[in-house]
Design a protein around this motif. Structure first.
Motif, PDB file in Angstrom:
ATOM      1  N   ILE A 117       0.823  -1.216   0.000  1.00  0.00           N
ATOM      2  CA  ILE A 117       0.000   0.000   0.000  1.00  0.00           C
ATOM      3  C   ILE A 117       0.856   1.266   0.000  1.00  0.00           C
ATOM      4  O   ILE A 117       0.358   2.350   0.283  1.00  0.00           O
ATOM      5  CB  ILE A 117      -0.956   0.012   1.210  1.00  0.00           C
ATOM      6  CG1 ILE A 117      -0.164   0.065   2.525  1.00  0.00           C
ATOM      7  CG2 ILE A 117      -1.890  -1.176   1.174  1.00  0.00           C
ATOM      8  CD1 ILE A 117      -1.040   0.327   3.742  1.00  0.00           C
ATOM      9  N   LYS A 118       2.124   1.132  -0.339  1.00  0.00           N
ATOM     10  CA  LYS A 118       3.052   2.259  -0.267  1.00  0.00           C
ATOM     11  C   LYS A 118       2.555   3.461  -1.053  1.00  0.00           C
ATOM     12  O   LYS A 118       2.462   4.584  -0.510  1.00  0.00           O
ATOM     13  CB  LYS A 118       4.421   1.826  -0.788  1.00  0.00           C
ATOM     14  CG  LYS A 118       5.446   2.936  -0.869  1.00  0.00           C
ATOM     15  CD  LYS A 118       6.773   2.415  -1.414  1.00  0.00           C
ATOM     16  CE  LYS A 118       7.796   3.514  -1.571  1.00  0.00           C
ATOM     17  NZ  LYS A 118       9.091   3.002  -2.109  1.00  0.00           N
ATOM     18  N   ASN A 119       2.241   3.300  -2.320  1.00  0.00           N
ATOM     19  CA  ASN A 119       1.854   4.440  -3.152  1.00  0.00           C
ATOM     20  C   ASN A 119       0.544   5.056  -2.676  1.00  0.00           C
ATOM     21  O   ASN A 119       0.397   6.285  -2.659  1.00  0.00           O
ATOM     22  CB  ASN A 119       1.738   4.007  -4.614  1.00  0.00           C
ATOM     23  CG  ASN A 119       3.086   3.644  -5.215  1.00  0.00           C
ATOM     24  OD1 ASN A 119       4.127   4.117  -4.762  1.00  0.00           O
ATOM     25  ND2 ASN A 119       3.078   2.798  -6.228  1.00  0.00           N
ATOM     26  N   GLU A 120      -0.403   4.217  -2.292  1.00  0.00           N
ATOM     27  CA  GLU A 120      -1.675   4.725  -1.788  1.00  0.00           C
ATOM     28  C   GLU A 120      -1.468   5.516  -0.495  1.00  0.00           C
ATOM     29  O   GLU A 120      -2.067   6.582  -0.301  1.00  0.00           O
ATOM     30  CB  GLU A 120      -2.631   3.561  -1.538  1.00  0.00           C
ATOM     31  CG  GLU A 120      -3.990   3.969  -0.999  1.00  0.00           C
ATOM     32  CD  GLU A 120      -4.886   2.772  -0.739  1.00  0.00           C
ATOM     33  OE1 GLU A 120      -5.919   2.965  -0.058  1.00  0.00           O
ATOM     34  OE2 GLU A 120      -4.554   1.665  -1.194  1.00  0.00           O
ATOM     35  N   THR A 121      -0.617   5.000   0.364  1.00  0.00           N
ATOM     36  CA  THR A 121      -0.351   5.691   1.623  1.00  0.00           C
ATOM     37  C   THR A 121       0.316   7.032   1.382  1.00  0.00           C
ATOM     38  O   THR A 121      -0.038   8.049   1.996  1.00  0.00           O
ATOM     39  CB  THR A 121       0.546   4.819   2.527  1.00  0.00           C
ATOM     40  OG1 THR A 121      -0.110   3.577   2.787  1.00  0.00           O
ATOM     41  CG2 THR A 121       0.832   5.521   3.846  1.00  0.00           C
ATOM     42  N   TYR A 122       1.286   7.073   0.477  1.00  0.00           N
ATOM     43  CA  TYR A 122       1.966   8.329   0.162  1.00  0.00           C
ATOM     44  C   TYR A 122       0.993   9.352  -0.416  1.00  0.00           C
ATOM     45  O   TYR A 122       1.133  10.559  -0.168  1.00  0.00           O
ATOM     46  CB  TYR A 122       3.097   8.081  -0.824  1.00  0.00           C
ATOM     47  CG  TYR A 122       4.354   7.515  -0.212  1.00  0.00           C
ATOM     48  CD1 TYR A 122       4.495   7.375   1.165  1.00  0.00           C
ATOM     49  CD2 TYR A 122       5.420   7.133  -1.014  1.00  0.00           C
ATOM     50  CE1 TYR A 122       5.650   6.860   1.724  1.00  0.00           C
ATOM     51  CE2 TYR A 122       6.592   6.617  -0.469  1.00  0.00           C
ATOM     52  CZ  TYR A 122       6.703   6.482   0.896  1.00  0.00           C
ATOM     53  OH  TYR A 122       7.850   5.979   1.439  1.00  0.00           O
ATOM     54  N   ALA A 123       0.037   8.884  -1.205  1.00  0.00           N
ATOM     55  CA  ALA A 123      -0.927   9.819  -1.786  1.00  0.00           C
ATOM     56  C   ALA A 123      -1.802  10.446  -0.703  1.00  0.00           C
ATOM     57  O   ALA A 123      -2.130  11.634  -0.762  1.00  0.00           O
ATOM     58  CB  ALA A 123      -1.789   9.098  -2.813  1.00  0.00           C
ATOM     59  N   ARG A 124      -2.177   9.644   0.288  1.00  0.00           N
ATOM     60  CA  ARG A 124      -3.035  10.141   1.365  1.00  0.00           C
ATOM     61  C   ARG A 124      -2.249  10.908   2.414  1.00  0.00           C
ATOM     62  O   ARG A 124      -2.717  11.908   2.964  1.00  0.00           O
ATOM     63  CB  ARG A 124      -3.770   8.973   2.035  1.00  0.00           C
ATOM     64  CG  ARG A 124      -4.763   8.238   1.152  1.00  0.00           C
ATOM     65  CD  ARG A 124      -5.358   7.062   1.898  1.00  0.00           C
ATOM     66  NE  ARG A 124      -6.113   7.493   3.072  1.00  0.00           N
ATOM     67  CZ  ARG A 124      -6.322   6.725   4.143  1.00  0.00           C
ATOM     68  NH1 ARG A 124      -5.789   5.522   4.204  1.00  0.00           N
ATOM     69  NH2 ARG A 124      -7.026   7.188   5.147  1.00  0.00           N
ATOM     70  N   PHE A 125      -1.045  10.417   2.708  1.00  0.00           N
ATOM     71  CA  PHE A 125      -0.243  10.978   3.792  1.00  0.00           C
ATOM     72  C   PHE A 125       1.178  11.231   3.294  1.00  0.00           C
ATOM     73  O   PHE A 125       2.102  10.467   3.582  1.00  0.00           O
ATOM     74  CB  PHE A 125      -0.215  10.018   4.983  1.00  0.00           C
ATOM     75  CG  PHE A 125      -1.576   9.563   5.431  1.00  0.00           C
ATOM     76  CD1 PHE A 125      -2.461  10.461   6.004  1.00  0.00           C
ATOM     77  CD2 PHE A 125      -1.965   8.239   5.284  1.00  0.00           C
ATOM     78  CE1 PHE A 125      -3.715  10.047   6.421  1.00  0.00           C
ATOM     79  CE2 PHE A 125      -3.212   7.819   5.693  1.00  0.00           C
ATOM     80  CZ  PHE A 125      -4.097   8.724   6.266  1.00  0.00           C
TER      81      PHE A 125
END
Length: 260
Positions: free
Chosen positions: A214-222
């Motif tokens: 979920i690295k990219n998704e997490t970076y997008a959110r946070f």
């Protein structure tokens, strides 16, 4: 992960794309606090004593440890070779601390492994790698003044996953705190409730977050969770022979922000 999530104002809860502007505002607040933050690797006795006292004060507020004359909380897991203990400082004030263990076939011991060895030992033996965060504690006064402190602290767990190429972050979490980790890290339960070692009046469940997935998704959110490989090496890497490890590390998330 421990133990005061109920006191954190979860401004980052899932609110959907319609509130992207609000999330951006929250991210700006976290970035502003990161600009005043230093991470310090614990290497000396004085650093450890300060962190052990912070743990004690934080846990006593929740009646999670008994009173003791030393007013410190530490255990044998602090002495393991795969243990990484950090103090998080804002304006030179110790505001929180987090301990992490990198768990692999070479270094299998950690707090979660000791409680859930029946579940984790076969996976470690098969070559899986985990990061096990524990002893999360915050200065109560500062956590009220600065709600983002949990985020700048738990940022270390993701960095450890990236540095050690560990797909999974495993955490012993109290059930009443689980919603935070589900929202932020998409963590899911993989173990039943068991006594949490080293604290009283507390049962925890084993949760797993698939951090690399979920690295990219997490970076997008946070976006404040971003870090450079250099920062990760300074946090967790062993220095070349004859060199001392850097004890104070500045967050690098702001460089991604400035480049955006």
């Amino acid at each position: 992960m421990d133990l005061r999530v109920d006191a954190y104002r979860e401004q980052s809860s899932d609110q959907g794309s319609s509130q992207t502007e609000e999330m951006s505002s929250f991210a700006r607040h976290v970035h502003a606090l990161l600009d005043r933050t230093e991470y310090r690797r614990c290497e000396s006795g004085e650093d450890f004593e300060n962190i052990y006292r912070l743990r004690y004060n934080s846990y006593r507020m929740n009646d999670l440890v008994p009173e003791n004359a030393s007013r410190m909380v530490h255990d044998h897991f602090d002495e393991l070779p795969n243990c990484h203990t950090f103090g998080i400082y804002v304006d030179d004030r110790l505001v929180s601390t987090l301990r992490l263990h990198d768990v692999s076939t070479a270094t299998p011991l950690s707090p979660a492994f000791s409680v859930y060895s029946d579940l984790l030992a076969p996976r470690v033996a098969a070559g899986e790698v985990f990061i096990d965060p524990s002893r999360f504690a915050v200065d109560v006064e500062w956590s009220r003044l600065y709600p983002p402190i949990p985020y700048i602290t738990l940022r270390l767990a993701g960095m450890a996953c990236f540095h050690f190429n560990a797909p999974y972050c495993i955490s012993m979490i109290r059930e009443d705190h689980a919603a935070f980790y589900k929202r932020i890290y998409q963590a899911r339960p993989i173990g039943d409730a068991r006594p949490y070692g080293g604290v009283i009046n507390c049962f925890a469940l084993l949760y797993q977050a698939d951090v690399l997935a979920i690295k990219n998704e997490t970076y997008a959110r946070f976006p404040f969770f971003k870090s450079t490989p250099m920062e990760q090496r300074m946090m967790f890497g062993k220095p070349p022979k004859g060199e001392l490890a850097p004890l104070t590390i500045l967050p690098t998330a702001k460089y991604y922000r400035e480049a955006a």
